[in-house]
Design a protein around this motif. Structure first.
Motif, short mmCIF file in Angstrom:
data_model
loop_
_atom_site.label_atom_id
_atom_site.label_comp_id
_atom_site.label_asym_id
_atom_site.label_seq_id
_atom_site.Cartn_x
_atom_site.Cartn_y
_atom_site.Cartn_z
N VAL A 60 0.50 -0.99 0.08
CA VAL A 60 -0.36 -0.45 -0.14
C VAL A 60 0.97 1.55 0.16
O VAL A 60 1.82 0.57 1.19
N GLN A 61 0.55 2.63 -1.61
CA GLN A 61 1.39 3.81 -0.78
C GLN A 61 0.93 4.55 0.06
O GLN A 61 -0.16 4.90 -0.02
N SER A 62 1.45 5.09 0.61
CA SER A 62 0.96 6.10 1.68
C SER A 62 0.50 7.91 0.51
O SER A 62 -0.45 8.15 1.60
N ASP A 63 1.28 8.05 -0.08
CA ASP A 63 1.62 9.03 -0.89
C ASP A 63 1.13 10.24 -0.02
O ASP A 63 1.06 11.31 0.22
N ASN A 64 1.91 10.25 0.95
CA ASN A 64 2.51 11.03 1.75
C ASN A 64 3.79 12.09 1.74
O ASN A 64 4.34 11.71 1.17
N THR A 65 3.09 13.33 1.14
CA THR A 65 3.83 14.91 1.18
C THR A 65 4.82 15.17 1.73
O THR A 65 6.35 15.71 1.10
N SER A 86 7.83 -1.20 6.18
CA SER A 86 7.57 -0.17 5.45
C SER A 86 9.50 0.65 4.50
O SER A 86 10.38 0.73 5.71
N TYR A 87 8.66 1.36 4.01
CA TYR A 87 9.92 0.79 2.93
C TYR A 87 9.74 3.02 2.01
O TYR A 87 9.02 3.41 1.63
N ALA A 88 10.63 3.72 2.03
CA ALA A 88 10.67 5.36 1.72
C ALA A 88 10.60 5.29 0.55
O ALA A 88 11.87 3.56 -0.30
N GLY A 374 -19.32 -14.26 -6.16
CA GLY A 374 -19.12 -12.42 -6.13
C GLY A 374 -19.57 -11.86 -4.97
O GLY A 374 -18.70 -10.62 -4.35
N SER A 375 -19.88 -11.95 -3.66
CA SER A 375 -20.13 -12.34 -2.60
C SER A 375 -18.59 -11.14 -2.10
O SER A 375 -18.36 -12.30 -1.72
N LEU A 376 -18.96 -10.63 -1.61
CA LEU A 376 -18.08 -9.96 -0.05
C LEU A 376 -18.27 -10.09 1.82
O LEU A 376 -19.05 -9.34 1.73
N THR A 377 -17.24 -10.66 2.27
CA THR A 377 -18.09 -10.61 3.46
C THR A 377 -16.53 -9.99 3.62
O THR A 377 -15.00 -10.43 4.06
N ALA A 378 -16.76 -9.08 4.38
CA ALA A 378 -15.64 -8.47 6.16
C ALA A 378 -14.69 -8.89 6.35
O ALA A 378 -15.81 -9.95 7.53
N ILE A 379 -14.02 -8.92 6.66
CA ILE A 379 -12.66 -10.39 7.46
C ILE A 379 -11.96 -9.16 8.75
O ILE A 379 -11.01 -9.76 9.44
N GLY A 380 -12.02 -8.02 8.27
CA GLY A 380 -10.78 -7.03 9.05
C GLY A 380 -10.69 -5.83 8.59
O GLY A 380 -10.29 -5.66 7.25
N SER A 381 -9.39 -4.88 8.77
CA SER A 381 -9.23 -4.18 8.36
C SER A 381 -7.89 -2.99 9.38
O SER A 381 -7.72 -3.43 10.18
N VAL A 382 -7.18 -3.10 8.21
CA VAL A 382 -5.32 -2.52 8.69
C VAL A 382 -5.83 -0.85 8.62
O VAL A 382 -6.36 0.12 8.00
N THR A 383 -4.99 0.69 9.24
CA THR A 383 -4.87 1.49 9.08
C THR A 383 -3.65 1.51 8.45
O THR A 383 -2.42 1.37 9.81
N VAL A 384 -3.47 2.40 7.74
CA VAL A 384 -1.93 2.67 7.55
C VAL A 384 -1.17 3.92 7.26
O VAL A 384 -1.52 4.60 7.64
N PRO A 385 0.15 3.75 7.90
CA PRO A 385 0.68 4.55 8.54
C PRO A 385 0.89 5.66 7.64
O PRO A 385 1.66 5.46 6.19
#
Length: 396
Positions: A60-65, A86-88, A374-385
């Motif tokens: 996942v890309q942060s696109d942090n300015t 995490s990789y710069a 094709g139905s989706l079942t939520a299994i969790g989430s993560v917050t990307v720094p």
């Protein structure tokens, strides 16, 4: 929807194109130092308790300015994600004026080349693209190269060819040849899109995505509200784009993201009517409209294909709209699934069992299990720094 051809060229096989591209790249290798920014060694920070490379990764890309980063996630056996590093990128994220949850307002800003185990990330504010070598869920930064334009937002990969769409200064595309784990920019593979650079707001009046047709013979670029067109550049045997694209006008549609279904049909999100439009791609890049299906949601902008199913992201509704694409003709609606706020880009695991949706309001990635229907079942989430408003996700 009408289609106007500006110029066409003869198609060639991918094998021949790749060979010629490599020949051009080899001849141009001496110029690499002038075209790239020196890449410093990335310093990853690994989360404790993880076994690097033990599961298919999600990036996942942060696109942090303040400093763009790619966050690597280990995919657990149940499809949930655990941060692995995490990789710069060595560049800066960017923000298009007017954007809120989608700072790049594009699809494909982070692209995984699984065959060659390379990951490409745009650094919009630095006008560069970073190349990472992929080792399981670890990354090694090997190159930071000029995007050949201003504010890169989307990357396309096919074989040994890589193209980048730049959003500002009227928009442009730039082609590269891959040599090993590095890119060589080919100056003659640059084309201006000739969009109005002063049109506002920026986030709706800039290119949405660049991508190859499945056989690699053509490049497709969407222009959103900047021109309301889908531009197709036929490629020569060497991989060079035609001097002018084949232009399909879609008045008021605001064509944004696209994907190809198993039948090879082009499926395009239209943010104007909030719909998914289906096209066939004919000889020399001419598009034929097949149908259009409304999502009933707001800000339908991104689309992801996996197996016989498609999922469109609706940033204004915080949802994913599912479609079945197995039958010929029109798509089959599967309904909407709620996500966190500001649904943007999404990526499916290579086995098709999981879907990961990036949401820009709080920088969260929502995790879903994909059923056979094709139905989706939520299994969790993560917050990307550091990823509020960020875009760019890729899954192995």
């Amino acid at each position: 929807m009408s289609s106007t051809t500006r110029r066409t060229v003869t198609r060639s096989t991918v094998t021949r194109r790749t060979a010629r591209a490599l020949a051009v790249a080899t001849a141009a290798a001496a110029a690499t130092a002038l075209l790239t920014v020196p890449a410093l060694a990335a310093a990853p920070q690994h989360a404790g308790g993880e076994v690097p490379g033990s599961g298919a990764p999600v990036f996942v890309q942060s696109d942090n300015t303040a400093g763009n980063t790619v966050i690597a996630y280990h995919r657990n056996a149940d499809g949930t994600l655990s941060q692995a590093g995490s990789y710069a990128t060595g560049g800066l994220g960017g923000v298009l004026a007017g954007s809120a949850v989608d700072h790049l307002a594009s699809e494909g800003s982070l692209v995984l080349d699984q065959r060659h185990q390379l990951l490409y990330a745009v650094n919009a504010a630095s006008d560069t693209v970073t190349v990472f070598a992929v080792h399981g869920d670890r990354l090694r930064r090997v190159q930071v190269v000029s995007s050949g334009g201003e504010f890169p937002v989307s990357v396309a990969v096919h074989g040994n060819l890589v193209y980048v769409a730049n959003a500002l200064d009227g928009g442009s595309i730039q082609g590269f040849a891959r040599v090993g784990d590095r890119l060589v920019r080919i100056p003659s593979w640059h084309r201006d899109l000739n969009l109005d650079p002063s049109a506002t707001p920026q986030f709706t009046h800039t290119p949405g995505q660049i991508g190859f047709t499945p056989d690699g013979s053509e490049l497709i670029v969407t222009t959103k509200a900047a021109a309301n067109t889908i531009d197709v550049f036929p490629l020569s045997g060497s991989g060079a784009p035609a001097s002018e694209p084949v232009v399909t006008s879609t008045p008021g549609a605001v064509p944004f993201g696209f994907a190809f279904d198993p039948a090879g049909r082009l499926q395009v999100t239209e943010a104007g009517p909030n719909a998914v439009a289906t096209f066939t791609v004919g000889r020399h890049g001419a598009l034929t409209a097949v149908g259009q299906l409304a999502t009933g949601q707001a800000a339908t902008c991104w689309i992801t294909a996996t197996g016989d199913h498609l999922y469109a992201s609706n940033a204004g509704s915080g949802s994913l709209s599912g479609f079945g694409a197995a039958a010929p003709g029109a798509l089959t609606p599967l309904g909407a699934t709620a996500t966190d706020g500001g649904t943007v880009d999404a990526a499916a695991s290579s086995d098709g069992h999981y879907l990961y949706a990036q949401t820009g309001a709080k920088g969260v990635v929502d995790e879903f299990r994909v059923a056979r229907d094709g139905s989706l079942t939520a299994i969790g989430s993560v917050t990307v720094p550091g990823a509020v408003g960020g875009e760019g996700i890729a899954a192995g």
